[in-house]
Scaffold this motif. Structure first.
Motif: not given
Ligand SMILES: CCCCCCCCCCCCC/C=C/C(=O)SCCNC(=O)CCNC(=O)[C@H](O)C(C)(C)COP(=O)(O)OP(=O)(O)OC[C@H]1O[C@@H](n2cnc3c(N)ncnc32)[C@H](O)[C@@H]1OP(=O)(O)O
Ligand SMILES: Cc1cc2nc3c(=O)[nH]c(=O)nc-3n(C[C@H](O)[C@H](O)[C@H](O)COP(=O)(O)OP(=O)(O)OC[C@H]3O[C@@H](n4cnc5c(N)ncnc54)[C@H](O)[C@@H]3O)c2cc1C
Length: 635
Positions: A342-346, A348-355, A357-362
């Motif tokens: 799950f962490l790896i999925e997150q 990968v998504e963070m690196k894709r979107t640079k979002d 919120e997601l950066v902080a979450d990850v």
């Protein structure tokens, strides 16, 4: 998805086959190598992996799942090689690619990828490791020559523990305080805090240390002696202004500093370079946990000791004490398997979107999971060794080397206690946001109904002892979320109370045990969610039954062992007894499928290399062990 899993399976088969063809590259367990010999072996291992076409930098840049899976695969081969590759690609390569700009990528990518440019990640200093903001190495701009002058102001600022520095590193990303002339022409110097600079360390041709660079060897360590860690001192080392890794801040000719980010955001972005390494360490640590359990469960299933007066001796895994040590560990290992995915999925998504919120979450999840996993694996290695009795203590059965090499996973890439606090800080931030109506990101959405979760259940539920209820995912998920919500709510109240009198820093310290418990509770809640999602996705009925039993055991053991559930009568005494009985039943049930469950990790014998834990040894468990100790193979 299935296609991708086949992809990962073939990567595993290929990498493990590579080391079947090169057994000489596997660290010997029967003889102690010097640190120089270990370092040589690691270099050969790295080149063997690269020459076989497994380019970590390529994976790092195009397929994170393969990159992190490679970390898990290599972990049972050799942790020094795993970490040395991590320094080269996650840290040195990653920092140049992610803190630099296109110019840096063009100039350095190829040479880093092909290992023509071995490099370092020089962050830690003698006096400061966890506290990055307090680092003292300085980079002062000489406007006249348009160069940074890098200096180690005193011994406390000596760069320390720097991987790849003592022998191999040609260059390094050096973290230093960026200092430029104040724009008002007063002659004062503005300190903009810690930034990253590319600093050449050795001559590319002669490999001699460059002027002003002094590097010493950190010497023997508890483990990981295949890595050449060094101490670095810089004395007026000059590098071009362009050597500032300037993705988040720029300095023009003449010294004008500019950044679109606040100092805190810039610092966060600089620290963001550490997140990938934490994901890598988490996956490598899960790999070690799988290996240790494979050895201990297989050995326990065939090692016989004592038995009833009228019968033969029984397998030690049939003792409740052994089951209740190893089965919850097996359940936690599977929980960590699903959660690291799950962490790896997150990630990968963070690196894709640079979002953002997601950066902080990850950041929070990677920090928390790295701390939880490496701490759990470190204790598991000792319990697994102990479960194998004296033969677990034979070097050839690998627990010693794994424990020595893995131990530092609890400290580097972020000390576990320090990282867990990042999780608590994030939870408190989300908790406050929810009152201000700000959106709550996916990972924390259970905080939304925290108010409901923090209320003790109605007495009917807290006294309910029916097995179906105790194994109901809704009860298990709600219980762990209740614990997190309760700890979060009470932590917020305590911090608010103590801050008024002590100030925020000392209030935080006064609540520290509470905050660490909150972080662990949150991580375990995420683990259960990931585990149950894995159970639901499993199509094979038998497999799903075993996974569900482990998920239940994972959650029930947390409920049974945490006093918070009895404090508020969340679990009444008779319910607690029923939970204990169910835990014993689940451990006994899982014992009967324990060997297939570790076989499922599919670590081949030539990689596992522990004679007492080999799949091939299941019929005659002692033959491989006797042979490894020099006895002739049994006829
Ligand atoms: C092919 C094979 C591959 C193998 C791969 C596997 C192996 C992987 C690599 C292994 C390498 C091992 C070798 C070892 C290397 C090292 O050890 S390198 C050095 C490691 N050092 C650290 O980790 C330092 C730890 N300290 C910190 O990270 C920071 O100092 C801190 C404690 C997190 C910050 O503390 P503080 O100064 O108090 O600031 P805060 O207010 O807490 O944070 C400021 C804001 O920044 C945000 N933030 C912090 N970290 C991150 C991050 N990583 N990503 C994103 N954001 C981050 C933080 O949340 C704060 O945000 P706001 O609250 O919004 O202000
Ligand atoms: C083998 C090895 C390889 C390494 N490789 C590298 C590398 O390549 N590059 C690099 O830059 N660094 C590297 N490091 C350094 C590593 O990153 C640091 O050791 C790590 O960040 C911890 O810092 P420290 O050692 O200064 O410990 P400290 O931060 O001094 O921690 C010491 C103790 O104090 C506790 N503590 C500290 N702060 C707090 C707090 N706020 N609250 C509660 N407790 C606290 C910690 O939990 C710990 O128990 C390596 C280290 C080793 C041993």
């Amino acid at each position: 998805m299935e296609h991708y899993l086949d992809d990962l399976r073939s990567l595993k088969l290929e990498v493990y086959e590579l080391f079947r063809q090169h057994p000489d590259l596997l660290p010997p367990v029967l003889e102690a190598l010097t640190k120089e010999q270990q370092r040589d072996l690691v270099r050969k291992c790295m080149h063997c992996i690269l020459d076989a076409g497994y380019s970590p930098m390529f994976f790092f840049n195009t397929d994170f799942k393969k990159y992190f899976y490679l970390a898990e695969l290599l972990s049972m081969i050799d942790l020094s090689t795993t970490v040395k590759l991590g320094v080269q690609y996650s840290l040195w390569g990653g920092s140049v690619m992610n803190l630099g700009t296109e110019r840096h990528r063009k100039q350095y990518f190829e040479d880093i990828d092909k290992l023509r440019l071995p490099g370092c990640f020089a962050m830690t200093e003698l006096r400061h490791g966890s506290n990055v903001a307090a680092l003292q190495t300085e980079a002062v701009l000489d406007v006249a020559t348009d160069e940074w002058v890098i200096n180690t102001p005193d011994d406390g600022a000596l760069k320390w523990w720097i991987g790849n520095a003592a022998e191999d590193g040609k260059m390094g990303t050096v973290f230093a305080r960026l200092k430029v002339p104040a724009p008002d022409g007063s002659g004062a110097v503005d300190d903009h805090g810690v930034h990253a600079f590319i600093v050449p360390l050795r001559d590319m041709a002669s490999h001699e240390l460059l002027p002003g660079v002094d590097i010493r060897d950190c010497g023997y360590k508890v483990g990981l002696n295949g890595i050449d860690n060094g101490m670095l001192r810089f004395t007026n080392v000059r590098v071009a202004r362009e050597n500032l890794l300037d993705r988040f801040a720029t300095v023009e000719r003449g010294g004008k500093y500019s950044s679109p980010f606040t100092a805190s955001k810039r610092f966060a972005a600089t620290l963001g370079e550490l997140t990938g390494g934490r994901v890598g360490l988490t996956t490598a640590s899960v790999g070690v946990l799988k290996g240790a359990l494979t050895i201990a469960v297989r050995y326990g299933a065939q090692r016989q000791q004592f038995g009833p007066p009228d019968g033969s001796e029984i397998a030690v895994l049939d003792y409740q004490s052994q089951q209740q040590k190893l089965m919850p560990m097996l359940a936690t290992c599977y929980a960590l398997h699903f959660t690291k995915n799950f962490l790896i999925e997150q990630y990968v998504e963070m690196k894709r979107t640079k979002d953002e919120e997601l950066v902080a979450d990850v950041h929070s999840l990677s920090a928390g999971l790295k701390a939880y996993t490496t701490g759990y694996t470190a204790s598991a290695l000792s319990i697994c060794r102990e479960c194998c009795g004296g033969h677990g203590y034979a070097a050839v059965n690998r627990f010693g080397a794994l424990r020595s090499d893995h131990d530092i996973f609890q400290t580097f890439e972020g000390d576990n206690t320090v990282l867990l606090q990042q999780v608590a800080a994030m939870l408190l931030k989300r908790y406050k946001e929810q009152f201000s109506g700000a959106p709550i990101s996916a990972t924390y959405n259970y905080l939304r109904q925290w108010a409901a979760d923090t209320l003790p259940p109605n007495p009917l539920v807290s006294h309910e002892t029916d097995m179906r209820h105790l194994r109901d995912p809704a009860f298990l998920v709600r219980s762990l979320r209740y614990r997190t919500a309760r700890l979060l709510h009470t932590a917020a109240l305590r911090l608010r109370k103590h801050t008024r009198r002590l100030g925020s820093f000392h209030a935080w310290n006064k609540c520290l045990p509470h905050l660490l418990a909150l972080s662990r509770a949150h991580i375990e809640s995420v683990m259960l969610d990931c585990f149950l999602e894995g159970v639901n996705k499993c199509v094979d009925a038998e497999c799903r039954k075993a996974l569900k039993a482990m998920a239940d055991l994972f959650a029930l053991q947390r409920i049974q062992s945490d006093i918070i559930f009895r404090n508020d009568d969340y679990v009444a005494p008779e319910k607690q007894k029923a939970i204990q009985r169910l835990i014993e039943i689940l451990c006994s049930e899982l014992r009967s499928v324990a060997v297939p469950l570790v076989d499922a990790f599919s670590i081949p014998d030539h990689i596992l290399r522990a004679p007492i834990g080999l799949a091939s040894g299941q019929s005659d468990p002692y033959s491989a062990y006797l042979q490894s100790m020099g006895y002739a193979a049994s006829a």
